[in-house]
Design a protein around this motif. Structure first.
Motif, short mmCIF file in Angstrom:
data_model
loop_
_atom_site.label_atom_id
_atom_site.label_comp_id
_atom_site.label_asym_id
_atom_site.label_seq_id
_atom_site.Cartn_x
_atom_site.Cartn_y
_atom_site.Cartn_z
N ASN A 68 0.82 -1.21 0.00
CA ASN A 68 0.00 0.00 0.00
C ASN A 68 0.86 1.27 0.00
O ASN A 68 0.64 2.19 0.78
CB ASN A 68 -0.95 0.01 1.22
N ILE A 69 1.85 1.32 -0.90
CA ILE A 69 2.75 2.48 -0.97
C ILE A 69 2.98 2.86 -2.43
O ILE A 69 3.21 2.00 -3.28
CB ILE A 69 4.10 2.17 -0.27
N PRO A 70 2.89 4.14 -2.76
CA PRO A 70 3.25 4.59 -4.11
C PRO A 70 4.73 4.34 -4.35
O PRO A 70 5.55 4.47 -3.43
CB PRO A 70 2.94 6.09 -4.10
N LEU A 71 5.10 4.01 -5.57
CA LEU A 71 6.50 3.65 -5.83
C LEU A 71 7.45 4.81 -5.59
O LEU A 71 8.60 4.59 -5.20
CB LEU A 71 6.65 3.12 -7.25
N TYR A 72 7.01 6.05 -5.83
CA TYR A 72 7.95 7.16 -5.63
C TYR A 72 8.36 7.26 -4.15
O TYR A 72 9.48 7.67 -3.85
CB TYR A 72 7.37 8.48 -6.16
N LYS A 73 7.47 6.86 -3.25
CA LYS A 73 7.83 6.86 -1.83
C LYS A 73 8.74 5.67 -1.51
O LYS A 73 9.65 5.77 -0.68
CB LYS A 73 6.57 6.83 -0.97
N LEU A 74 8.51 4.55 -2.16
CA LEU A 74 9.39 3.40 -1.98
C LEU A 74 10.82 3.75 -2.38
O LEU A 74 11.78 3.31 -1.75
CB LEU A 74 8.88 2.23 -2.82
N PHE A 75 10.98 4.57 -3.43
CA PHE A 75 12.31 4.93 -3.92
C PHE A 75 12.94 6.11 -3.19
O PHE A 75 14.04 6.52 -3.54
CB PHE A 75 12.26 5.22 -5.42
N GLY A 76 12.25 6.66 -2.21
CA GLY A 76 12.85 7.74 -1.43
C GLY A 76 11.93 8.89 -1.12
O GLY A 76 12.16 9.64 -0.17
N GLY A 77 10.89 9.09 -1.95
CA GLY A 77 9.89 10.11 -1.65
C GLY A 77 10.39 11.53 -1.67
O GLY A 77 9.86 12.39 -0.95
N TYR A 78 11.39 11.82 -2.49
CA TYR A 78 11.99 13.16 -2.48
C TYR A 78 11.00 14.25 -2.88
O TYR A 78 10.96 15.32 -2.30
CB TYR A 78 13.22 13.19 -3.41
N CYS A 79 10.16 13.98 -3.89
CA CYS A 79 9.16 14.95 -4.32
C CYS A 79 8.04 14.20 -5.03
O CYS A 79 8.16 13.01 -5.30
CB CYS A 79 9.76 16.01 -5.25
N ASN A 80 6.96 14.89 -5.32
CA ASN A 80 5.87 14.24 -6.06
C ASN A 80 5.53 14.98 -7.35
O ASN A 80 4.50 14.74 -7.95
CB ASN A 80 4.62 14.10 -5.18
N LYS A 81 6.44 15.87 -7.77
CA LYS A 81 6.23 16.63 -9.00
C LYS A 81 7.55 16.76 -9.76
O LYS A 81 8.58 17.01 -9.15
CB LYS A 81 5.67 18.03 -8.69
N LEU A 82 7.49 16.58 -11.07
CA LEU A 82 8.67 16.71 -11.91
C LEU A 82 8.39 17.70 -13.04
O LEU A 82 7.24 17.89 -13.44
CB LEU A 82 9.04 15.36 -12.54
N THR A 83 9.46 18.30 -13.54
CA THR A 83 9.38 19.12 -14.75
C THR A 83 10.06 18.36 -15.88
O THR A 83 11.21 17.94 -15.75
CB THR A 83 10.07 20.47 -14.55
N THR A 84 9.35 18.16 -16.97
CA THR A 84 9.93 17.46 -18.12
C THR A 84 10.22 18.43 -19.25
O THR A 84 9.55 19.47 -19.39
CB THR A 84 9.00 16.34 -18.63
N ASP A 85 11.23 18.09 -20.03
CA ASP A 85 11.43 18.83 -21.28
C ASP A 85 10.50 18.27 -22.35
O ASP A 85 9.74 17.33 -22.10
CB ASP A 85 12.90 18.78 -21.71
N LEU A 86 10.56 18.84 -23.53
CA LEU A 86 9.82 18.32 -24.68
C LEU A 86 10.80 18.15 -25.84
O LEU A 86 11.62 19.04 -26.10
CB LEU A 86 8.69 19.25 -25.09
N THR A 87 10.73 17.02 -26.50
CA THR A 87 11.64 16.73 -27.60
C THR A 87 11.14 17.35 -28.91
O THR A 87 9.98 17.21 -29.26
CB THR A 87 11.77 15.21 -27.78
N ILE A 88 12.06 18.03 -29.59
CA ILE A 88 11.78 18.59 -30.91
C ILE A 88 12.52 17.74 -31.94
O ILE A 88 13.75 17.65 -31.94
CB ILE A 88 12.27 20.06 -31.00
N SER A 89 11.77 17.06 -32.79
CA SER A 89 12.36 16.16 -33.78
C SER A 89 13.25 16.91 -34.75
O SER A 89 13.06 18.10 -35.02
CB SER A 89 11.26 15.43 -34.55
N VAL A 90 14.24 16.19 -35.30
CA VAL A 90 15.15 16.79 -36.27
C VAL A 90 14.42 16.97 -37.61
O VAL A 90 13.86 16.03 -38.16
CB VAL A 90 16.43 15.93 -36.42
N ASN A 91 14.42 18.19 -38.08
CA ASN A 91 13.78 18.56 -39.34
C ASN A 91 14.49 19.77 -39.91
O ASN A 91 15.56 20.19 -39.39
CB ASN A 91 12.29 18.89 -39.10
N ALA A 92 13.94 20.36 -40.93
CA ALA A 92 14.48 21.61 -41.46
C ALA A 92 14.40 22.69 -40.39
O ALA A 92 13.51 22.65 -39.53
CB ALA A 92 13.71 22.03 -42.71
N PRO A 93 15.33 23.67 -40.39
CA PRO A 93 15.35 24.69 -39.33
C PRO A 93 14.02 25.40 -39.11
O PRO A 93 13.59 25.60 -37.97
CB PRO A 93 16.42 25.68 -39.83
#
Length: 363
Positions: free
Chosen positions: A116-141
């Motif tokens: 009965n534990i969320p995995l993020y708490k099992l791994f240390g529980g440092y925070c419950n929110k992350l900021t992700t980047d977004l990938t821009i595919s390689v194409n013409a400039p």
């Protein structure tokens, strides 16, 4: 709680836009999703997106590895005996990291539900929110500029630009994007092994001389070329991140011992799952090397597993967990929640996933 049965299935999810790198182009995510069912009828979910050009795993090889070799060895094992399960998983067969990762995260999902534990708490529980980047595919400039502006307007403050197909064009791509966005947006470049070591040094120094303010360069040289990666790291000011080179704990140990990179990109599909990803984080933390939590083209099942580890550990300072954002649909009920560039980790036990719409079992 014991492992009673393993069911293998798949989902096909179209992408909003084609995903293009120096290594491949993908138009839809063809993901394997497994269900490990316990003797108490609990279900643990696991995910593997076959990425043959990086991990060497195809959809057929993932299915065969789980169905014919890994799965039968785990039937009847106690979920509480994680050490034995992971030892069995690691030694069941060589390689096949994506198949192992799918099984690993499903086992962890059941372990979280059992206790009965969320995995993020099992791994240390440092925070419950992350900021992700977004990938821009390689194409013409101009197309990359348009995609980058759309990403910023959608709330993303960190972009990962795919480069590595042509040195002169790469310079034009990055220059045009920086001019269009200004200096406030963080830019990360991913060459996907596309440059030679001396070539990489020349182009990165050019970026530096032009004042393009690049946060990091990911995997500039071939995966096996540890000496070349170290050469680049030693001859530029910009931080260099190992991705394809940093496959599992052993490779990361070698990279850290050589001081061949400044940062490590952890991916569950390379490491073979969460238990090996934890080992990588521990190695990096020991020598003070920060990590990024990355992904292939996982569904929200795999992204939730990766995000749970990233949220648990302080040494994982960056996230590239945008795969679910790139998909045109989300068939996964539960799991991590997205709000612009933020990921909120579920408080439900395990991964917090309850169902997969459109999941088709493979017999």
């Amino acid at each position: 709680m014991k492992i009673r049965e393993i069911k293998i299935g798949k989902v096909s999810i179209p992408l909003k836009k084609p995903f293009k790198t120096a290594l491949r182009q993908v138009n839809s995510a063809e993901d394997i999703i497994i269900k490990i069912i316990s003797d108490t009828d609990e279900i643990g979910y696991g995910n593997a997106p076959p990425t043959a050009v990086i991990t060497g795993d195809s959809q057929d090889s993932v299915i065969a590895a789980i169905r014919d070799t890994i799965g039968p060895k785990l039937i009847g094992m106690e979920i509480d005996n994680m050490e034995a399960i992971m030892a069995t998983l690691d030694t069941a067969m060589l390689h096949n990291h994506s198949a192992k990762a799918a099984v690993d995260m499903a086992v962890y999902d059941l372990f979280g539900k059992l206790h009965n534990i969320p995995l993020y708490k099992l791994f240390g529980g440092y925070c419950n929110k992350l900021t992700t980047d977004l990938t821009i595919s390689v194409n013409a400039p101009d197309e990359m500029v348009r995609d980058s502006l759309e990403a910023v307007q959608a709330g993303f403050t960190d972009l990962k630009l795919k480069v590595g197909t042509d040195v002169a064009m790469d310079i034009e791509r990055v220059k045009a994007i920086r001019q269009a966005l200004g200096q406030d947006v963080k830019l990360r470049l991913d060459a996907n092994q596309g440059w030679k070591p001396k070539e990489a040094v020349r182009i990165i120094r050019r970026f530096e001389d032009m004042g393009l303010n690049i946060e990091l360069i990911e995997q500039p040289v071939r995966a096996h070329d540890f000496a070349g990666l170290k050469y680049v790291t030693d001859h530029v000011d910009t931080d260099i991140m190992a991705d394809e080179s940093a496959f599992g704990p052993y490779e990361v140990f070698q990279l850290l011992a050589m001081r061949a990179c400044d940062l490590i990109n952890i991916k569950l599909m390379k490491a073979g799952g969460l238990h090996n990803a934890v080992k990588i984080a521990n190695l990096a933390e020991t020598v003070g090397v920060q990590c990024m939590m990355g992904c292939m083209l996982e569904s929200k099942v795999g992204i939730t597993a990766a995000a749970s580890l990233a949220a648990g550990r302080q040494i994982i300072t960056r996230s590239d967990l945008d795969a679910a954002v790139l998909l045109a649909a989300d068939p996964v009920a539960g799991g991590v929640n997205f709000a612009k560039n933020e990921l909120w980790i579920a408080e439900a036990p395990g991964l917090g996933i309850t169902d997969i719409e459109g999941w088709q079992e493979i017999k």
